[in-house]
Design a protein around this motif. Structure first.
Motif, PDB file in Angstrom:
ATOM      1  N   THR A 473     100.497  45.705  30.988  1.00 40.67           N
ATOM      2  CA  THR A 473      99.517  46.897  31.220  1.00 40.67           C
ATOM      3  C   THR A 473      99.198  47.519  30.001  1.00 40.67           C
ATOM      4  N   ILE A 474     100.007  47.640  29.023  1.00 42.63           N
ATOM      5  CA  ILE A 474      99.490  48.056  27.736  1.00 42.63           C
ATOM      6  C   ILE A 474      98.982  46.830  26.711  1.00 42.63           C
ATOM      7  N   PHE A 475      99.363  45.619  26.827  1.00 46.92           N
ATOM      8  CA  PHE A 475      99.056  44.496  26.077  1.00 46.92           C
ATOM      9  C   PHE A 475      97.572  44.432  26.288  1.00 46.92           C
ATOM     10  N   PHE A 476      97.212  44.508  27.571  1.00 41.84           N
ATOM     11  CA  PHE A 476      95.830  43.970  28.198  1.00 41.84           C
ATOM     12  C   PHE A 476      94.820  45.358  27.724  1.00 41.84           C
ATOM     13  N   GLY A 477      95.536  46.419  27.682  1.00 44.44           N
ATOM     14  CA  GLY A 477      94.726  47.490  27.098  1.00 44.44           C
ATOM     15  C   GLY A 477      94.365  47.478  25.694  1.00 44.44           C
ATOM     16  N   LEU A 478      95.057  46.666  24.678  1.00 46.71           N
ATOM     17  CA  LEU A 478      94.790  46.905  23.567  1.00 46.71           C
ATOM     18  C   LEU A 478      93.992  45.285  23.065  1.00 46.71           C
ATOM     19  N   TYR A 479      94.536  44.141  23.704  1.00 47.58           N
ATOM     20  CA  TYR A 479      94.054  42.959  23.255  1.00 47.58           C
ATOM     21  C   TYR A 479      93.909  42.305  24.618  1.00 47.58           C
ATOM     22  N   PHE A 480      92.595  42.085  25.051  1.00 45.99           N
ATOM     23  CA  PHE A 480      92.113  41.653  26.409  1.00 45.99           C
ATOM     24  C   PHE A 480      91.152  40.393  26.457  1.00 45.99           C
ATOM     25  N   VAL A 481      90.935  39.982  25.005  1.00 46.19           N
ATOM     26  CA  VAL A 481      89.850  39.015  25.079  1.00 46.19           C
ATOM     27  C   VAL A 481      90.018  37.750  25.987  1.00 46.19           C
ATOM     28  N   PRO A 482      91.463  37.286  25.962  1.00 41.70           N
ATOM     29  CA  PRO A 482      91.800  36.103  26.820  1.00 41.70           C
ATOM     30  C   PRO A 482      91.297  36.337  28.174  1.00 41.70           C
ATOM     31  N   LEU A 483      91.814  37.497  28.573  1.00 38.41           N
ATOM     32  CA  LEU A 483      91.715  38.033  30.043  1.00 38.41           C
ATOM     33  C   LEU A 483      90.128  38.167  30.257  1.00 38.41           C
ATOM     34  N   VAL A 484      89.319  38.773  29.402  1.00 40.93           N
ATOM     35  CA  VAL A 484      87.868  38.463  29.876  1.00 40.93           C
ATOM     36  C   VAL A 484      87.301  37.052  29.641  1.00 40.93           C
ATOM     37  N   LYS A 485      87.713  36.308  28.723  1.00 36.35           N
ATOM     38  CA  LYS A 485      87.336  35.042  28.544  1.00 36.35           C
ATOM     39  C   LYS A 485      87.463  34.314  30.058  1.00 36.35           C
TER      40      LYS A 485
ATOM     41  N   THR B  66      87.191  43.872  11.896  1.00 39.78           N
ATOM     42  CA  THR B  66      87.653  42.730  12.480  1.00 39.78           C
ATOM     43  C   THR B  66      87.190  42.714  14.032  1.00 39.78           C
ATOM     44  N   VAL B  67      86.977  41.433  14.486  1.00 38.83           N
ATOM     45  CA  VAL B  67      86.303  41.492  15.731  1.00 38.83           C
ATOM     46  C   VAL B  67      87.598  41.813  16.717  1.00 38.83           C
ATOM     47  N   TRP B  68      87.117  42.755  17.799  1.00 36.13           N
ATOM     48  CA  TRP B  68      88.207  43.188  18.788  1.00 36.13           C
ATOM     49  C   TRP B  68      87.803  42.865  20.076  1.00 36.13           C
ATOM     50  N   ILE B  69      86.622  43.269  20.612  1.00 34.51           N
ATOM     51  CA  ILE B  69      86.011  42.482  21.990  1.00 34.51           C
ATOM     52  C   ILE B  69      84.763  42.115  21.665  1.00 34.51           C
ATOM     53  N   PRO B  70      84.544  40.710  21.622  1.00 30.66           N
ATOM     54  CA  PRO B  70      83.758  39.901  21.387  1.00 30.66           C
ATOM     55  C   PRO B  70      82.369  40.162  22.673  1.00 30.66           C
ATOM     56  N   SER B  71      82.627  40.325  23.502  1.00 28.69           N
ATOM     57  CA  SER B  71      81.876  40.411  24.749  1.00 28.69           C
ATOM     58  C   SER B  71      80.561  41.541  24.315  1.00 28.69           C
ATOM     59  N   VAL B  72      81.064  42.565  23.830  1.00 29.19           N
ATOM     60  CA  VAL B  72      80.325  43.711  23.845  1.00 29.19           C
ATOM     61  C   VAL B  72      80.037  44.030  22.250  1.00 29.19           C
ATOM     62  N   ASN B  73      80.561  43.098  21.435  1.00 27.66           N
ATOM     63  CA  ASN B  73      80.378  43.208  20.003  1.00 27.66           C
ATOM     64  C   ASN B  73      81.050  44.450  19.415  1.00 27.66           C
ATOM     65  N   SER B  74      82.198  44.733  19.997  1.00 27.76           N
ATOM     66  CA  SER B  74      82.727  45.958  19.240  1.00 27.76           C
ATOM     67  C   SER B  74      84.077  45.365  18.546  1.00 27.76           C
ATOM     68  N   TYR B  75      84.114  46.285  17.187  1.00 25.74           N
ATOM     69  CA  TYR B  75      85.076  45.658  16.297  1.00 25.74           C
ATOM     70  C   TYR B  75      86.124  46.752  16.016  1.00 25.74           C
ATOM     71  N   TYR B  76      87.181  46.173  15.481  1.00 23.61           N
ATOM     72  CA  TYR B  76      88.105  47.338  14.844  1.00 23.61           C
ATOM     73  C   TYR B  76      87.237  47.523  13.428  1.00 23.61           C
ATOM     74  N   TYR B  77      86.923  48.631  13.440  1.00 27.31           N
ATOM     75  CA  TYR B  77      85.881  48.739  12.343  1.00 27.31           C
ATOM     76  C   TYR B  77      86.333  50.282  11.761  1.00 27.31           C
ATOM     77  N   ILE B 194      70.492  43.015  20.357  1.00 24.64           N
ATOM     78  CA  ILE B 194      71.846  42.690  20.509  1.00 24.64           C
ATOM     79  C   ILE B 194      72.569  44.087  20.919  1.00 24.64           C
ATOM     80  N   ILE B 195      73.479  43.706  21.461  1.00 23.58           N
ATOM     81  CA  ILE B 195      74.429  44.806  21.980  1.00 23.58           C
ATOM     82  C   ILE B 195      75.502  45.029  20.875  1.00 23.58           C
ATOM     83  N   THR B 196      75.737  46.373  20.549  1.00 21.64           N
ATOM     84  CA  THR B 196      76.680  46.626  19.241  1.00 21.64           C
ATOM     85  C   THR B 196      77.194  47.742  19.647  1.00 21.64           C
ATOM     86  N   MET B 197      78.274  48.072  19.083  1.00 24.13           N
ATOM     87  CA  MET B 197      79.150  49.390  19.196  1.00 24.13           C
ATOM     88  C   MET B 197      79.409  49.991  17.811  1.00 24.13           C
ATOM     89  N   GLU B 198      78.869  49.390  16.882  1.00 25.52           N
ATOM     90  CA  GLU B 198      79.122  49.772  15.250  1.00 25.52           C
ATOM     91  C   GLU B 198      78.055  50.997  15.316  1.00 25.52           C
TER      92      GLU B 198
END
Lengths: 497, 512
Positions: A473-485, B66-77, B194-198
């Motif tokens: 629950t927490i992990f997917f809240g912080l890092y969810f790239v694999p889940l989305v893919k 650093t890339v965080w959520i690629p699908s919406v181009n969100s970064y740890y920024y 492009i979609i961006t969150m920056e």
């Protein structure tokens, strides 16, 4: 014809494994003649093997048994979901007091398996008859499970209510299906789509009536308003593992068949292009979904505020959560579907977790009343902190998987310019805070009553189980790239490109 | 290390909060020293920011991406400019002080308390450093959780009501903010492709959004911020939360959490939607002026010390909002420095009330009188802090208020100097309520029996009041040390506004 069916039987391996496991479990139960973990172990092993075969199938597309069922990434996604949740619920059952006290031996094990089998078929059927049959398989098993502790009056009452509502709504559904059959002359949903597009007379009110009636069947499975009346009573009356199973697996199965039905039947044939669905002109089925979704969110959340029993609270919360998930179907495009998948995975962990924590607490306190949880944060910190995680996740606070689910759902809505719907949804999450936070409030902000402030200890098994839910629950809240893919890859139907 | 300094600052408190959970409950001293040590380490590390920050540059510094959520181009920024630098320094400075203030006052569940303190510190630094909208939102929302527990567990009698109210109010604003963030991202996608969150990147596009859309987005974003500030009429959660919170909670709430709102106004509402900002200025400015006067008037009649200070916060924060909306270099600089000043002065006032409460277990003003006779040193401290809050020249409050009033008097954006004239009355009111408070508590005859045995400020309490007093005087005497930090960043923000203004004028001409 015979060889053709036989040659495709390999595609049916996951289900076959489940059936074999089911039979083995029954035999083992008869031979062992007592409550035993062996049966549960066998069931889990069978599920894992079945999961392995699903994994091999992932990405394939095929139709089998004369286009009764299909194999596609969409079905595989749901099968993974069912396997995971069934394994969790089987583990639940091991530590359930209600099951331990029940006079039955291991019946629940193969009932769970048979429900999983039904869910498998629901996710992959493309024929209305098959849809109905698999839905009934799930329903019939659930009736038995709901009344599992038959000496308990509430449990029997729950089962009775469940049967009556279930029979009524599935009756309505099969009637509507027969109407549709009379109209199009086919039970296959791809054919139906083709004929509806071809005839061009689809704006007739009959189609809308048929749609509403069919939705009754699906709506009952996912416990959406106005087919939700059974939910609180059954959730309250059934043993908690069964409740959790109904809330997660059975409801996900309902979604699997509902999405496929709408997405396939009411699309222009082969119109799943460039991420958006071409809905057949004149049939505005998304409006029906909007009504159901908004009604579920509002009624679910507002009624939940007044609940005092944790199980009933979770029941209304489930109703509201199906409302959120349905929002993804309203969008009717790739993004919406992906969002639904993400939400369903998040929902699996947070909701099962909430049920498990409730069960641990109810086992010790002999009550699931929220007021009895006063000060529990100090009596059993680990369980309470996990419960807080699940409650915050269900209400969609960032850094939990629940937020990610909501984020993707609302992104999909806003992308399609449905801002007002997003507002209703988000306003509802504020309302939902009232009761989710109420649980937190009782646990941490209130002091336990005099004489009830001793520590409540649990075995390590329980803690490990809680971690199984809380960590993702927490992990997917912080890092969810694999889940989305994974979700994006799974949003692909057989024959729709 | 320097390029990762922001991440270090965010994650040291978060990660080092976890070992606290494994401390034994009985190790009270170790728990407290450990937390103090961590927060002091963070403070010292944050000084690296101060010494290596280039005040000439307008761009964001110490950037990490650093890339965080690629699908919406969100970064740890993350990255900071002068405005966020000041607020981060304020955070790292106030945290050890609040921990010291809780040292003897938090008597139960200490482990959990200090755990939440560290979580709060990390996420607060995160809010001020985040340059990605989603990242910002995650930190912004996460802060609610520790604060909810802090008020709800360690607060006074009516704590549950107060904390739930605080939670729901802020959550309501946050939900609108979330809709705004997603909608903005898609709107910008429509322009830029492009979609961006920056935030820095969105800034370059969002200026060109049509005015009506900018106005909707402005409302979605700003309501959340204005609730947090809190601007009249969204302020009702504040007195409740302040009165019920423990001393450290009040200090953090006043000094840091409210600044999230004003910071958001500058970083988002102004930078992203300058045209809407200009268009809606009169409405917000009127609310700000009402808040300034209303807060001050209510402060005068309060019977509870904490409530008095809470309402004075409403008034002071109104000044900051007014200064932001004046959109002149002086007023904006004044607003930024006033954020720091308010953090120091009001924080210190809450510390003082906390000390009095610790001795007498009441915050009712009528219970006191003549304390000067038994607490001579304390009375000096109290006087300095009160005067600083009133805005006496030579102390910090004066600099901020003076700059805001000067800057807004000639502001083109406000159109009328009436706002400034009306608000300046609040300077007089603030003298009324604070000096009257001082008079009723410290001066007069020492009548009550209970008050006769009250002890003066201890060395320990002095240890955390002195640094605050030090900065109160420093900013008052040598404000340029701090003003120069934010100067070029403020210039940049205002450049954006000039751009929007010319854009609006040309569009207006085209229509004609």
């Amino acid at each position: 014809m015979q060889p053709q069916i036989l040659s495709k039987i390999t595609y049916f391996l996951p289900e076959t494994v489940l059936i074999i496991t089911l039979i083995v479990c029954i035999l083992a139960d008869v031979i062992l003649k007592k409550k035993s973990l062996v049966v549960s172990g066998l069931a889990i092993a069978g599920l894992l093997v079945s999961g392995y075969f699903v994994y091999l199938q992932y990405g394939m597309e095929a139709s089998l048994f004369k286009r009764m069922i299909v194999i596609d990434p969409y079905a595989s996604f749901f099968k993974f979901l069912f396997i995971l949740s069934t394994i969790f619920v089987l583990l639940f059952a091991v530590s359930s007091k209600e099951f331990r006290d029940a006079e039955h031996k291991n019946e629940h094990t193969y009932l769970f398996l048979s429900l999983a089998l039904g869910a498998f078929l629901m996710a992959s059927s493309v024929n209305m008859l098959m849809m109905y049959l698999s839905l009934e398989l799930v329903s019939l098993t659930s009736y038995v499970l709901a009344g599992y502790t038959k000496k308990e009056k509430r449990s029997s009452e729950a089962a009775m209510k469940y049967i009556i509502y279930g029979a009524a709504s599935s009756g309505i559904m099969i009637y509507a299906m027969s109407l549709l059959y009379g109209y199009t002359g086919t039970m296959n949903i791809y054919e139906t789509a083709r004929i509806l597009t071809a005839t061009g007379t689809v704006s007739s009110p009959m189609i809308i009536i048929v749609l509403i009636m069919i939705t009754a069947g699906f709506g009952y499975k996912i416990s959406s308003v106005p087919f939700h009346f059974w939910t609180p009573d059954v959730y309250e009356g059934s043993p908690i593992p069964v409740t959790a199973f109904l809330a997660v697996t059975s409801s996900a199965a309902g979604f699997s068949v509902m999405i496929r039905f709408f997405a396939t039947t009411f699309l222009k044939s082969s119109a799943f292009v460039a991420g958006s669905w071409q809905i057949i002109d004149g049939i505005k089925w998304t409006e029906i979904i909007i009504v159901l979704s908004v009604a579920s969110m509002i009624i679910g959340n507002f009624v939940a505020v007044w609940q005092t029993s944790m199980k009933r609270l979770l029941a209304y919360s489930s109703i509201a959560q199906s409302g959120y998930i349905m929002l993804g179907l309203v969008v009717a495009n790739q993004a919406g579907l992906t969002a639904m998948f993400i939400y369903l995975v998040a929902y699996l962990f947070m909701n099962l977790g909430a049920f498990y924590a409730t069960m641990m607490i109810a086992n010790r306190l002999n009550s699931d009343n929220i007021e009895d949880m006063k000060g529990l944060g100090y009596r059993s910190p680990f369980v309470s902190i996990s419960m807080v995680v699940f409650m915050f996740a269900l209400s969609g606070i960032p850094s939990t998987a629940g937020f990610i689910g909501k984020f993707y759902i609302f992104s999909a809505l806003i992308e399609k310019q449905m801002l007002w719907l997003a507002f209703i949804g988000l306003a509802n999450s504020v309302v939902s805070l009232f009761f989710y936070v109420k649980v937190v409030k009782y646990m941490f902000l209130m002091k336990p009553d005099e004489g009830y402030d001793s520590k409540v200890q649990y075995g390590y098994g329980g803690y490990v189980m809680l971690m199984l839910f809380a960590v993702p629950t927490i992990f997917f809240g912080l890092y969810f790239v694999p889940l989305v893919k994974f979700a994006e890859a799974s949003a692909s139907f057989f024959g729709l490109r | 290390m320097q390029q990762h300094i922001l991440s270090i600052l965010i994650f040291i408190p978060v990660l080092f909060s976890i070992p606290l959970l494994f401390f034994k409950k009985e190790w009270e001293k170790q728990i407290k020293s450990y937390t103090l040590f961590v927060s002091l380490a963070v403070f010292i590390l944050s000084l690296v920011l101060y010494f290596t920050f280039n005040t000439e540059l307008q761009d964001f510094q110490f950037v990490e991406k650093t890339v965080w959520i690629p699908s919406v181009n969100s970064y740890y920024y993350v990255g900071i400019d002068g405005i966020s630098l000041l607020l981060i320094l304020l955070t790292t400075f106030i945290m050890p002080i609040s921990i010291l203030a809780s040292w003897n006052t938090i008597k139960f569940r200490q482990k959990e308390f200090y755990f939440l303190m560290l979580l709060l510190e990390g996420s607060l630094i995160g809010v001020f450093a985040a340059l990605d909208m989603i990242l910002f939102y995650v930190f912004w929302e996460f802060i609610l959780i520790p604060m909810y527990f802090m008020i709800g567990i360690w607060g006074s009698e009516n704590r549950i009501y107060a904390t739930v109210k605080f939670f729901i109010f802020t959550m309501f604003g946050s939900v609108l903010l979330l809709v705004g963030i997603i909608w903005l991202a898609f709107q910008v996608q429509a322009i830029s492709g492009i979609i961006t969150m920056e935030i820095p990147r969105i800034m370059t596009f969002s200026v060109y959004l049509p005015l009506d859309k900018q106005i909707y987005l402005f409302i979605l974003f700003s309501l959340g911020f204005l609730i947090k500030v809190p601007l009249f009429p969204f302020h009702t959660w504040l007195p409740d939360a302040h009165v019920q919170a423990p001393t450290a909670g009040s200090v953090i709430l006043a000094a840091l959490l409210l600044k999230m709102g004003t910071y958001g106004l500058i970083r988002f509402s102004l930078s992203l939607f300058p045209s809407a900002f200009i268009k809606l200025t009169p409405y917000v400015a009127v609310l700000a002026v009402i808040g300034i006067i209303y807060g001050a008037l209510l402060s005068i009649v309060q019977k509870d010390m904490k409530k008095l200070i809470a309402y004075s916060s409403v008034s002071h924060l109104g000044f900051i909002v007014l200064g932001t909306f004046a959109l002149t270099q002086e007023a904006m600089q004044g607003s930024v420095i006033q954020m720091i000043n308010h953090g120091l002065s009001t924080g210190a006032l809450f510390l003082i009330v906390g000390m009095i409460y610790e001795r007498r277990h009441t915050k009712e003003i009528a219970q006191f009188g003549g304390l000067m006779k038994v607490m001579p040193v304390f009375s000096v401290v109290f006087l300095i802090v009160s005067l600083s809050s009133i805005g006496l020249p030579g102390l910090n409050g004066f600099i901020g208020e003076f700059l805001i009033l000067i800057g807004s008097y000639n502001s083109q954006n406000l159109h009328s100097s009436l706002y400034t004239i009306l608000s300046s009355t609040a300077v007089i009111f603030s003298a009324v309520y604070l000096l009257w408070l001082y008079q009723r508590v410290m001066l007069g005859p020492l009548e009550k029996e209970e008050n006769k045995a009250v002890k003066d400020i201890s060395k320990f309490e002095m240890s955390y009041m002195l640094p605050v007093l030090f900065f109160i005087v420093w900013i008052g005497v040598q404000p340029n040390t701090f003003l120069k930090l934010s100067e070029s960043s403020v210039k940049k923000v205002l450049m954006n506004y000039e751009k929007a203004k010319t854009l609006m004028e040309t569009q207006g001409n085209e229509k004609k």
